[in-house]
Design a protein around this motif. Structure first.
Motif, PDB file in Angstrom:
ATOM      1  N   THR A 165     -34.288 -31.736  10.276  1.00 44.91           N
ATOM      2  CA  THR A 165     -34.024 -32.921   9.467  1.00 44.91           C
ATOM      3  C   THR A 165     -33.035 -33.862  10.132  1.00 44.91           C
ATOM      4  O   THR A 165     -33.232 -35.085  10.149  1.00 44.91           O
ATOM      5  N   ASP A 166     -31.953 -33.321  10.700  1.00 49.61           N
ATOM      6  CA  ASP A 166     -30.919 -34.169  11.286  1.00 49.61           C
ATOM      7  C   ASP A 166     -31.446 -35.018  12.434  1.00 49.61           C
ATOM      8  O   ASP A 166     -30.896 -36.084  12.727  1.00 49.61           O
ATOM      9  N   LYS A 167     -32.488 -34.550  13.087  1.00 52.40           N
ATOM     10  CA  LYS A 167     -33.041 -35.278  14.231  1.00 52.40           C
ATOM     11  C   LYS A 167     -34.358 -35.974  13.905  1.00 52.40           C
ATOM     12  O   LYS A 167     -34.999 -36.515  14.812  1.00 52.40           O
ATOM     13  N   ALA A 168     -34.772 -35.948  12.642  1.00 54.06           N
ATOM     14  CA  ALA A 168     -36.045 -36.553  12.228  1.00 54.06           C
ATOM     15  C   ALA A 168     -37.200 -35.993  13.047  1.00 54.06           C
ATOM     16  O   ALA A 168     -38.068 -36.726  13.520  1.00 54.06           O
ATOM     17  N   GLN A 169     -37.226 -34.663  13.190  1.00 56.39           N
ATOM     18  CA  GLN A 169     -38.216 -34.020  14.046  1.00 56.39           C
ATOM     19  C   GLN A 169     -39.071 -33.016  13.275  1.00 56.39           C
ATOM     20  O   GLN A 169     -38.631 -32.420  12.292  1.00 56.39           O
ATOM     21  N   TYR A 170     -40.275 -32.832  13.797  1.00 57.63           N
ATOM     22  CA  TYR A 170     -41.177 -31.748  13.415  1.00 57.63           C
ATOM     23  C   TYR A 170     -41.553 -31.067  14.727  1.00 57.63           C
ATOM     24  O   TYR A 170     -41.974 -31.730  15.684  1.00 57.63           O
ATOM     25  N   ARG A 171     -41.369 -29.748  14.792  1.00 55.84           N
ATOM     26  CA  ARG A 171     -41.637 -29.027  16.033  1.00 55.84           C
ATOM     27  C   ARG A 171     -42.721 -27.973  15.820  1.00 55.84           C
ATOM     28  O   ARG A 171     -42.764 -27.317  14.777  1.00 55.84           O
ATOM     29  N   VAL A 172     -43.552 -27.819  16.833  1.00 53.90           N
ATOM     30  CA  VAL A 172     -44.584 -26.788  16.867  1.00 53.90           C
ATOM     31  C   VAL A 172     -44.232 -25.840  18.007  1.00 53.90           C
ATOM     32  O   VAL A 172     -43.916 -26.283  19.115  1.00 53.90           O
ATOM     33  N   LEU A 173     -44.291 -24.528  17.743  1.00 57.97           N
ATOM     34  CA  LEU A 173     -43.937 -23.536  18.758  1.00 57.97           C
ATOM     35  C   LEU A 173     -45.072 -22.539  18.929  1.00 57.97           C
ATOM     36  O   LEU A 173     -45.497 -21.903  17.964  1.00 57.97           O
ATOM     37  N   TRP A 174     -45.564 -22.416  20.171  1.00 56.41           N
ATOM     38  CA  TRP A 174     -46.598 -21.442  20.495  1.00 56.41           C
ATOM     39  C   TRP A 174     -45.959 -20.119  20.921  1.00 56.41           C
ATOM     40  O   TRP A 174     -44.757 -20.058  21.212  1.00 56.41           O
ATOM     41  N   ASN A 175     -46.780 -19.069  20.985  1.00 54.20           N
ATOM     42  CA  ASN A 175     -46.216 -17.740  21.234  1.00 54.20           C
ATOM     43  C   ASN A 175     -45.853 -17.489  22.692  1.00 54.20           C
ATOM     44  O   ASN A 175     -45.349 -16.417  23.025  1.00 54.20           O
ATOM     45  N   ASP A 176     -46.096 -18.453  23.581  1.00 53.41           N
ATOM     46  CA  ASP A 176     -45.636 -18.314  24.959  1.00 53.41           C
ATOM     47  C   ASP A 176     -44.331 -19.060  25.203  1.00 53.41           C
ATOM     48  O   ASP A 176     -43.877 -19.172  26.343  1.00 53.41           O
ATOM     49  N   GLY A 177     -43.720 -19.569  24.139  1.00 54.13           N
ATOM     50  CA  GLY A 177     -42.438 -20.248  24.261  1.00 54.13           C
ATOM     51  C   GLY A 177     -42.532 -21.732  24.518  1.00 54.13           C
ATOM     52  O   GLY A 177     -41.505 -22.412  24.607  1.00 54.13           O
ATOM     53  N   VAL A 178     -43.746 -22.269  24.642  1.00 57.54           N
ATOM     54  CA  VAL A 178     -43.932 -23.712  24.808  1.00 57.54           C
ATOM     55  C   VAL A 178     -43.933 -24.363  23.429  1.00 57.54           C
ATOM     56  O   VAL A 178     -44.521 -23.830  22.477  1.00 57.54           O
ATOM     57  N   GLY A 179     -43.275 -25.502  23.322  1.00 57.97           N
ATOM     58  CA  GLY A 179     -43.210 -26.176  22.036  1.00 57.97           C
ATOM     59  C   GLY A 179     -43.403 -27.672  22.160  1.00 57.97           C
ATOM     60  O   GLY A 179     -43.221 -28.261  23.231  1.00 57.97           O
TER      61      GLY A 179
END
Length: 692
Positions: A494-508
């Motif tokens: 919320t503080d950064k106005a972000q939505y993040r997606v994270l895959w199981n190999d550590g890439v996001g």
């Protein structure tokens, strides 16, 4: 011909789909570990291991001198001031300036970390309660003699803190990390994997927090006990304290049946009647045998939600499921199973939510159950409980408003509306589009991941299962290429106005929503995540955690390093052609406006011209260091960058290159540098001839 200047502000994020000549200004064509931010592209924050002990990146140190040393002081010992009560941990085994320990006159300097309070001059230094030396100065926070020593002491204090942090005990993946009030709890299978434990993060590390409650089934209930009452078996004499009373059928007039959640049991109950020793009521219910221990089955993914159904100042509780057994209510000291009324073999909810003060559980096969109104442990119809069917396994439950909960499945989206049993209704939104599990979050409106990217709910209503309508169209090849890679989770910051997606190999993937159009960039973690999510603590602070298969819990957006390792970051711009793609230019220099995060910055840069024409030389990679006090020195043969301010700085890349367009690569590779932001670039060039 006079030189011209092309000024480009850095904003827009990744563009992986536009033709090279048509990538808009400010966008980048490759990026890792930079994120879109209000002022430009910002190098990402770090992450570090977590168990509740003091955070490594916040480590400080203090320096004090001592004399009259009679017992050797060694690194890692806890020291206390006999008068001041100040404490700390010895960072280095001290080198003596004079005297000896054996002679009782050892003198030298102590560097301590985790220091609390200020040591006085002339007080005894205690180790394990025994005096070992006498201070000859007050302790000074950050009191190194030189800048180099200050840097070394600070970094060593950070790593000393890091080395003390331990994984969650048990085996296998971290199953979940969730907040309850101001506390953080981790879930991991116990050794053997049959059951799961709850661990609380404390100042001394992970502490076992799984309550030792028991359940006791009853029938023929005549008088309901209250929470806190003590019951006793009329025959066995066994006793226990009632923590929860759950009615599953009948009434308290002789037909009540359900179960009690107990604590502090003494003795063994048998088939008998129960008495209430607190109220002196007798024969309050009948039982068929002893109570059973409450355990959490191992496996699955722990999904949880905090809610205060009871409205009291201390009745905020955590409700969680893992798809392996019943749902549970947990308040930090009592663990109560929630039997939702479906057959026991099917009572294994996978998702949990709250709708209009009803607990909402999603079971395999698409069955949804709501609890009674304000009664999360009761699934009696008389209390307002109701069931629905959506026809597919649920992948997300998202309460988007007081009277609406979004329900996503693999290929279906619906929502639940209404205030109670009388007006509850499930409405379909889309019958040909769905959402990946654990990706639905509110970012203005509900957003989630599907096979084509990240989509807003309004777009799903309009476009259904089409690639158009996603907020990630400019990085669509990324989702296409990673379609077979499992997504661990998506979460908002919320503080950064972000939505993040994270895959199981550590890439996001990070999506910044702070401007008119969403802006995407990539990040990479240095570990393989098994769980991730953000949460809000009772003080309003948002925290982000991830867990791996080795039991480690990491706090994201904490510190400057990849848990003590370097963060490697770069961006590559498109080929900027100054709106004249077929005109040749002579490029003289590029000026980068950079905001320093504090301390020193080291950047690397290189450039290509004419869309990678092999006949044109690459501007060699160069390095320049800036230090916070304004000190500058060259560490490159080419003297690539020059800086003019310790906070807002301009880096100048000198070159003599000829081509139709220029692409710049900027890289960072650091462990202890605070994040910086690259705001804009200015290309200085001279037009030459038009190619024919």
């Amino acid at each position: 011909m006079p030189q011209r200047r092309d000024i480009i502000g850095f904003r827009g994020g990744l563009d992986l789909v536009s033709q090279p000549m048509l990538v808009p200004e400010g966008f980048v064509v490759a990026a890792e570990n930079y994120e879109a931010a209000p002022a430009g592209y910002r190098r990402v924050d770090g992450y570090e291991v977590f168990d509740g002990r003091p955070a490594p990146h916040q480590a400080t140190y203090a320096v004090l001198t001592f004399g009259s040393g009679s017992t050797a002081i060694t690194a890692g010992q806890a020291v206390t001031g006999a008068i001041s009560g100040a404490t700390g941990i010895v960072l280095y085994t001290p080198t003596l300036d004079s005297g000896s320990w054996a002679g009782g006159d050892a003198a030298g300097t102590l560097v301590i970390y985790n220091d609390v309070g200020t040591f006085q001059s002339g007080e005894n230094i205690l180790v394990g309660g025994s005096p070992v030396a006498v201070t000859t100065s007050v302790s000074t926070r950050g009191g190194a003699a030189t800048d180099a020593e200050n840097t070394q002491y600070t970094q060593d204090a950070i790593e000393a803190r890091r080395s003390a942090i331990q994984p969650v005990p048990g085996e296998g993946d971290i199953r979940g990390v969730h907040a309850l009030g101001a506390d953080v709890y981790a879930f991991r299978d116990a050794t053997g994997g049959a059951t799961m434990d709850i661990w609380k993060a404390t100042s001394s590390g992970w502490t076992l927090a799984t309550p030792t409650n028991r359940t006791l089934d009853f029938t023929s209930g005549n008088v309901a006990p209250s929470e806190g009452d003590v019951i006793q078996g009329a025959t066995s004499g066994a006793t226990a304290t009632v923590e929860r009373v759950v009615l599953q059928s009948g009434t308290w007039s002789g037909t009540a049946a359900g179960y009690l959640v107990l604590s502090g049991q003494t003795g063994t109950f048998v088939a008998e009647s129960l008495n209430n020793t607190t109220t002196s009521a007798t024969n309050i219910a009948t039982i068929a045998g002893d109570s059973a221990a409450v355990t959490i089955p191992g496996g699955g993914r722990v999904r949880a939600i905090q809610h205060n159904f009871y409205g009291g100042p201390s009745t905020n509780r955590l409700y969680f499921v893992n798809g392996q057994g019943t749902a549970f209510e947990f308040d930090g000291s009592v663990l109560a199973p929630i039997r939702s009324g479906v057959p026991a073999a099917q009572d294994k909810p996978t998702h949990v939510g709250v709708h209009s003060n009803h607990l909402l559980l999603a079971h395999p096969g698409g069955q949804l159950s709501t609890s009674g109104t304000g009664k999360p442990l009761s699934f009696l119809s008389a209390d307002g409980a109701v069931t629905f069917a959506v026809g597919q396994d649920v992948t997300n439950l998202l309460s988007s408003a007081k009277t609406a909960t979004v329900i996503t499945c693999v290929s279906k989206i619906a929502y639940l509306q209404g205030n109670d049993k009388a007006d509850f209704v499930v409405q379909d939104v889309s019958s040909d589009s769905g959402a990946k599990a654990d990706t639905a979050h509110m970012v203005g409106e509900p957003h989630f991941v599907d096979n084509y990217g990240v989509r807003a709910l309004s777009a799903a209503q309009t476009f259904g299962n089409w690639a158009i309508g996603t907020v990630t169209q400019l990085v669509e090849p990324l989702f296409t290429g990673r379609r077979s890679t499992p997504i661990i989770a998506a979460f908002r910051v919320t503080d950064k106005a972000q939505y993040r997606v994270l895959w199981n190999d550590g890439v996001g993937l990070t999506i910044y929503f702070g401007r008119k159009n969403p802006e995407c960039t990539l990040f990479s973690l240095g570990f393989t995540p098994a769980w991730a999510g953000s949460m809000l603590l009772s003080d309003g602070e948002e925290r982000i955690f991830a867990g791996d298969a080795n039991g480690n819990v990491y706090e994201l957006d904490a510190g400057s390093s990849a848990n003590g390792a370097k963060i490697e970051a770069f961006i590559r711009t498109p080929f900027y052609n100054q709106r004249a793609p077929y005109d040749e230019k002579r490029y003289h220099r590029v000026l980068l406006d950079v905001t320093n995060g504090g301390g020193g910055i080291t950047l690397y840069g290189s450039a290509n011209v004419s869309y990678g024409d092999p006949d044109q030389p690459v501007v060699p990679e160069q390095q320049k260091d800036l230090f916070g006090g304004g000190g500058i020195w060259d560490t490159s043969f080419w003297d690539l960058f020059s800086w003019d301010s310790p906070l807002q700085v301009t880096a100048t890349l000198e070159m003599e290159a000829i081509g139709t367009g220029l692409s710049l690569v900027i890289a960072s590779d650091s462990t202890y540098e605070a994040p910086h932001t690259i705001a804009s670039m200015s290309i200085q060039y001279t037009p030459r001839r038009r190619l024919r």
